[in-house]
Design a protein around this motif. Sequence first.
Motif, mmCIF file in Angstrom:
data_model
loop_
_atom_site.group_PDB
_atom_site.id
_atom_site.type_symbol
_atom_site.label_atom_id
_atom_site.label_comp_id
_atom_site.label_asym_id
_atom_site.label_seq_id
_atom_site.Cartn_x
_atom_site.Cartn_y
_atom_site.Cartn_z
ATOM 1 N N LEU B 38 14.844 5.924 12.199
ATOM 2 C CA LEU B 38 13.569 5.662 11.516
ATOM 3 C C LEU B 38 13.358 4.155 11.370
ATOM 4 C CD1 LEU B 38 11.043 6.427 9.896
ATOM 5 C CD2 LEU B 38 12.516 6.716 7.882
ATOM 6 N N LEU B 39 14.397 3.443 10.955
ATOM 7 C CA LEU B 39 14.267 1.990 10.785
ATOM 8 C C LEU B 39 13.918 1.316 12.110
ATOM 9 C CD1 LEU B 39 17.251 1.281 8.351
ATOM 10 C CD2 LEU B 39 14.811 1.294 7.808
ATOM 11 N N ALA B 40 14.515 1.806 13.182
ATOM 12 C CA ALA B 40 14.203 1.232 14.500
ATOM 13 C C ALA B 40 12.740 1.478 14.851
ATOM 14 C CB ALA B 40 15.119 1.842 15.557
ATOM 15 N N ASP B 41 12.258 2.653 14.544
ATOM 16 C CA ASP B 41 10.853 2.951 14.837
ATOM 17 C C ASP B 41 9.913 2.153 13.931
ATOM 18 O OD1 ASP B 41 11.118 4.674 16.988
ATOM 19 O OD2 ASP B 41 11.502 6.403 15.711
ATOM 20 N N LEU B 42 10.328 1.904 12.705
ATOM 21 C CA LEU B 42 9.488 1.106 11.803
ATOM 22 C C LEU B 42 9.399 -0.335 12.289
ATOM 23 C CD1 LEU B 42 10.659 2.506 8.342
ATOM 24 C CD2 LEU B 42 8.429 2.850 9.431
ATOM 25 N N ALA B 43 10.408 -0.755 13.049
ATOM 26 C CA ALA B 43 10.376 -2.104 13.612
ATOM 27 C C ALA B 43 9.485 -2.176 14.854
ATOM 28 C CB ALA B 43 11.792 -2.553 13.954
ATOM 29 N N SER B 44 9.199 -1.028 15.442
ATOM 30 C CA SER B 44 8.315 -0.963 16.621
ATOM 31 C C SER B 44 7.314 0.169 16.426
ATOM 32 C CB SER B 44 9.131 -0.712 17.895
ATOM 33 O OG SER B 44 10.129 -1.676 18.051
ATOM 34 N N PRO B 45 6.456 0.028 15.438
ATOM 35 C CA PRO B 45 5.605 1.175 15.047
ATOM 36 C C PRO B 45 4.630 1.608 16.145
ATOM 37 C CG PRO B 45 4.932 -0.832 13.887
ATOM 38 C CD PRO B 45 6.214 -1.150 14.570
ATOM 39 N N ALA B 422 1.901 -3.948 3.562
ATOM 40 C CA ALA B 422 2.377 -3.664 4.919
ATOM 41 C C ALA B 422 3.620 -4.494 5.203
ATOM 42 C CB ALA B 422 1.298 -3.975 5.947
ATOM 43 N N VAL B 423 4.533 -3.910 5.946
ATOM 44 C CA VAL B 423 5.750 -4.617 6.360
ATOM 45 C C VAL B 423 5.899 -4.416 7.867
ATOM 46 C CG1 VAL B 423 8.256 -4.764 6.149
ATOM 47 C CG2 VAL B 423 6.872 -4.231 4.124
ATOM 48 N N ASP B 424 6.000 -5.498 8.598
ATOM 49 C CA ASP B 424 6.118 -5.435 10.066
ATOM 50 C C ASP B 424 5.007 -4.589 10.676
ATOM 51 O OD1 ASP B 424 8.393 -6.980 9.927
ATOM 52 O OD2 ASP B 424 9.758 -5.250 9.928
ATOM 53 N N GLY B 425 3.829 -4.665 10.076
ATOM 54 C CA GLY B 425 2.693 -3.915 10.603
ATOM 55 C C GLY B 425 2.632 -2.475 10.155
ATOM 56 N N VAL B 426 3.608 -2.024 9.400
ATOM 57 C CA VAL B 426 3.617 -0.626 8.933
ATOM 58 C C VAL B 426 3.074 -0.565 7.505
ATOM 59 C CG1 VAL B 426 5.038 1.389 8.393
ATOM 60 C CG2 VAL B 426 5.619 -0.079 10.338
ATOM 61 N N PRO B 427 2.044 0.253 7.285
ATOM 62 C CA PRO B 427 1.548 0.367 5.910
ATOM 63 C C PRO B 427 2.529 1.117 5.019
ATOM 64 C CG PRO B 427 0.371 1.875 7.362
ATOM 65 C CD PRO B 427 1.268 1.055 8.235
ATOM 66 N N TRP B 428 2.729 0.596 3.835
ATOM 67 C CA TRP B 428 3.517 1.290 2.804
ATOM 68 C C TRP B 428 2.503 1.955 1.885
ATOM 69 C CZ3 TRP B 428 9.020 0.439 1.198
ATOM 70 C CH2 TRP B 428 9.793 0.008 2.295
ATOM 71 N N ILE B 429 2.641 3.242 1.744
ATOM 72 C CA ILE B 429 1.563 4.020 1.142
ATOM 73 C C ILE B 429 2.100 4.887 -0.003
ATOM 74 C CG2 ILE B 429 0.240 4.110 3.285
ATOM 75 C CD1 ILE B 429 1.329 6.952 3.728
ATOM 76 N N TYR B 430 1.163 5.395 -0.792
ATOM 77 C CA TYR B 430 1.518 6.461 -1.725
ATOM 78 C C TYR B 430 0.332 7.392 -1.910
ATOM 79 C CZ TYR B 430 -0.668 3.472 -5.364
ATOM 80 O OH TYR B 430 -1.519 2.689 -6.088
ATOM 81 N N PHE B 431 0.639 8.607 -2.241
ATOM 82 C CA PHE B 431 -0.377 9.642 -2.427
ATOM 83 C C PHE B 431 -1.169 9.344 -3.696
ATOM 84 C CE2 PHE B 431 -1.497 13.626 -4.617
ATOM 85 C CZ PHE B 431 -2.341 14.202 -3.682
ATOM 86 N N VAL B 432 -2.494 9.407 -3.561
ATOM 87 C CA VAL B 432 -3.346 9.144 -4.726
ATOM 88 C C VAL B 432 -3.882 10.448 -5.304
ATOM 89 C CG1 VAL B 432 -5.399 7.977 -5.567
ATOM 90 C CG2 VAL B 432 -4.030 6.939 -3.753
ATOM 91 N N ARG B 433 -4.509 11.245 -4.475
ATOM 92 C CA ARG B 433 -5.131 12.468 -4.976
ATOM 93 C C ARG B 433 -5.575 13.339 -3.809
ATOM 94 N NH1 ARG B 433 -10.804 11.891 -4.381
ATOM 95 N NH2 ARG B 433 -11.401 9.732 -3.981
ATOM 96 N N ARG B 434 -6.001 14.550 -4.131
ATOM 97 C CA ARG B 434 -6.598 15.439 -3.142
ATOM 98 C C ARG B 434 -8.090 15.141 -3.056
ATOM 99 N NH1 ARG B 434 -4.553 18.355 0.565
ATOM 100 N NH2 ARG B 434 -6.061 20.022 0.244
ATOM 101 N N ASP B 435 -8.603 15.106 -1.846
ATOM 102 C CA ASP B 435 -10.041 14.954 -1.698
ATOM 103 C C ASP B 435 -10.727 16.203 -2.245
ATOM 104 O OD1 ASP B 435 -12.401 13.535 -0.348
ATOM 105 O OD2 ASP B 435 -12.559 15.599 0.379
ATOM 106 N N GLY B 436 -11.831 15.997 -2.908
ATOM 107 C CA GLY B 436 -12.617 17.143 -3.379
ATOM 108 C C GLY B 436 -12.100 17.738 -4.661
ATOM 109 N N VAL B 437 -10.976 17.231 -5.176
ATOM 110 C CA VAL B 437 -10.484 17.723 -6.462
ATOM 111 C C VAL B 437 -10.997 16.773 -7.526
ATOM 112 C CG1 VAL B 437 -8.462 18.235 -7.877
ATOM 113 C CG2 VAL B 437 -8.452 18.766 -5.438
ATOM 114 N N PHE B 438 -12.060 17.210 -8.171
ATOM 115 C CA PHE B 438 -12.669 16.362 -9.197
ATOM 116 C C PHE B 438 -13.424 17.254 -10.166
ATOM 117 C CE2 PHE B 438 -15.385 16.379 -5.383
ATOM 118 C CZ PHE B 438 -16.484 17.056 -5.873
ATOM 119 N N HIS B 439 -13.732 16.672 -11.280
ATOM 120 C CA HIS B 439 -14.600 17.340 -12.239
ATOM 121 C C HIS B 439 -15.980 16.712 -12.118
ATOM 122 C CE1 HIS B 439 -11.643 19.792 -14.052
ATOM 123 N NE2 HIS B 439 -11.002 18.847 -14.703
#
Lengths: 301, 569
Positions: B38-45, B422-439
């Motif tokens: 995985l680390l090798a692939d993250l270095a060559s995304p 982003a690190v080495d062109g790879v976005p570091w992400i996290y889940f925010v919410r489900r689309d369409g789930v709202f009041h």
Amino acid sequence: MFEPTGATPPDIRREIIPVPCDDVALDLHVWQPPRPRAAVFYFHGLQSHAGWLWETGPRFAERGVALFVLDRRGSGTSEGARGEIPDAATVLADYAAALAVVRDLIGEETALCLFGHCLGGSFLAALLKSGTLHVPYEAAVFCSAWLGKLHATLSEDQLRALACDNGTQPHDVGLSAADFTADPRYRRFIDGDDLAIRSLTGRSRAALLQLEAMYLDPEAPALPPDVATAFVSGSADPIVDLDDAHRTFIQLTAGRGEIALLPTDRHYLLYTEVRDRLISWTTDFISAARPRHAVGARRHG
Amino acid sequence: MPGARSLSAEPAESAWLALWYDRRAGFLSECLTARSALLADLASPRAAQDRVLADIVGISASSVHWREQGYDALVASGPADLAQAYREFLPIMRYDDFVPLLEREARTKGGVLTCSPVLRWLRTSGTTGTPKLVPYTQHWLLAYRMPAIRAMWGTYLRFHPEILAHPYTTLDTQTVREDAGDFVHGVEHQAISNRNPRLHDGDWNPPWYEAPWFLPDVPRGHEERMYHRIRQLLGRELRYIAAINPSTLISLRCLIREYRAELVEDLRQGTLRGQPWGAPDPQEAARLDRLLADPDFRLTQVWPSLTLYSCWLAGSAGLYQDKLDAILPGVDRLPFMSCGTEGVTAIPVDENLVSQPLSVNQAFYEFVPAEIPLGELLDAGERVETLLFDELVPGRDYHLIMSQANGLYRLWTGDIYHVDHAVDGVPWIYFVRRDGVFHSFTGEKLTEADVTRALRQGFAELGLELGLYLCGPQWEEPPHYLVMAESSQASATLDGRLSEAVDRALAQVNIEYASKRDSARLGPIRVRLVPNQAVSDYVESRRTQGNGTQYKYKPFQQDTAFVHQIPAP
């Protein structure tokens, strides 16, 4: 449950290859390991189809053997009228066309075993005796197949009547999942399988009779002597009269075949506890069949 | 405290201990190798994404569906053109678009969507409650799902090698072994967290696979399963508790408290639920009894040897952090991967708790800015341009479209991710919410993220820490939102000031909310503080048999029924 071997399993190709036959498209189902060392062409029975072999294909592949299953015209995912078996010449031409595709795919160097289960054994026997198969093969296995059943169980009058039957009314084939397997999971699957054939027309039964006659004919060409042949079944079978089936098999192979019995009393061995033994046995049988000559632990003749 | 016991233990125990020791080195090697890959692939995304897409095309091009649709023509595309051609040829799909194809695949067990056998169907609850069918194919298992889970464990092992010190160091609640009770045309249909039975030698096989607390004969109910796990690891040198949801860790402590008497007695007598199990340990039983007398006992007192726990820690799961700090003080933590049954999105490679790198070797990923109404555009049949991983902007939110090698191509997941950096062109992400789930009473489309942010702001104004909360729509005239939130300082006198602060904050966060408040179509949001454990207990009370491992805390509720079931301060 699988038997751990410690080996990384192969990345199996599972394909459905169209085989054009006249005006219909038949589905040839494939489970193929990388660089197969042998191949099995499976003739499914009356009720089943390739979708029943989802565990069998990968297990053959783990042993380096590719599995090919043609969904017969009108069965499984193939086109064709449900509950109808066309005339013998059409059925055999379909199989010959599919086998030509298989041989083309696996090449000349890979051993090919023709494997007929239950009624599929009857189709296989007819094909071998018809003289219409020009694809080389190394082995033939008849599995839980009551060869010559109609001729063995019907009277002369009934046989004559059936031969002329052109009826299109569906008749229940009268198969029970409990005869196939004792495993509740597989019974539920069989009972709920909406692709399974549950009925057959009268004229289809006439076609089956015609196929039987082809391989029971003493004047029909003999099987090639260098092809390994075997009959394998449970030690008892609720659907097949094994003694009668064995007699026909011995006659068919001029006593050069092997007969093997596995410890189960159910009909569909692949849904019983002997499944892996059957697959291993078949794999070994193909391996022993190369180069083409008949071998066997139990000879009859 | 005793550590590993010798192999001269009872026969059944010595059998699994022998398997554990046999398996340890291989497991460690597999996990570290997968992490390195995985680390090798993250270095060559870019190369990794190109390879994954070529593989997806390769495994599907000859499938029935791809031939029928003419997608197999993609094989003629050169590597440089493939990503563009792929996005031009294939439509963006929703799960429901795949349903007819999955029904065909269910009958053939492969060959329809990909040229790989379907070994199992993965069950996941759809947003409608109808269980989905996710094909678990041989190729996907071998080339993607196993490397993903191994890479994650590789990270755990890289930072905490002590978790494999001996057979009692790790309690894994991420996965279970249960006999499948549901089948689709003969094939098991079960949660991905259920790793039973092993499909072959390439399947998930941690050293504890045959541990008595992991076996399929452990009771299936959440509480009883937990009881067995706890009992069997009491008095052992436990280092690590692996979970998916933080609520599992909270629940673990709650159950120790609830079953204090039974656990102490079983430990003292050398029994499990009254049946002989292990050697009597009166000393440890007495110690446990003393410490559990304190209602604020910590898991680190039950197991002083704990050095690590892992679970989801971002998004709404992050609201558990204070509770986790309270019961696991000083214990290191690592995140669980960001994933769904449909596929993996991000895998932890270090101790970052906020975000993780996009797992570029797991799927072919596309993105659409979150502010674009993707569903509406797809409903209208419009073509939607997508962005690739290297076109994302840190600080922004995106819809995720994911192509997996199991046949679910260009699947609009409905998940919205935030790009942290982003690190080495790879976005570091996290889940925010489900689309369409709202009041939305009147078009304000209030999301979970909106409410969490406003609550955090409002709480901070009053010097309070935000913990778990529930939010539901209250149909009055005018309608308004009602929140019950945990606080150690819960009192009715704070509620009014807090509600005003959160209302102001929400108006800043969501301009539609501000507009509806100005025009009096919405009443102000009302916040009621409740004691610290109140929401947590309510959430736990909803956990049922069958959802134990994957049970998630969801702050947004369909109504305000929870109000009557959570005691006021």
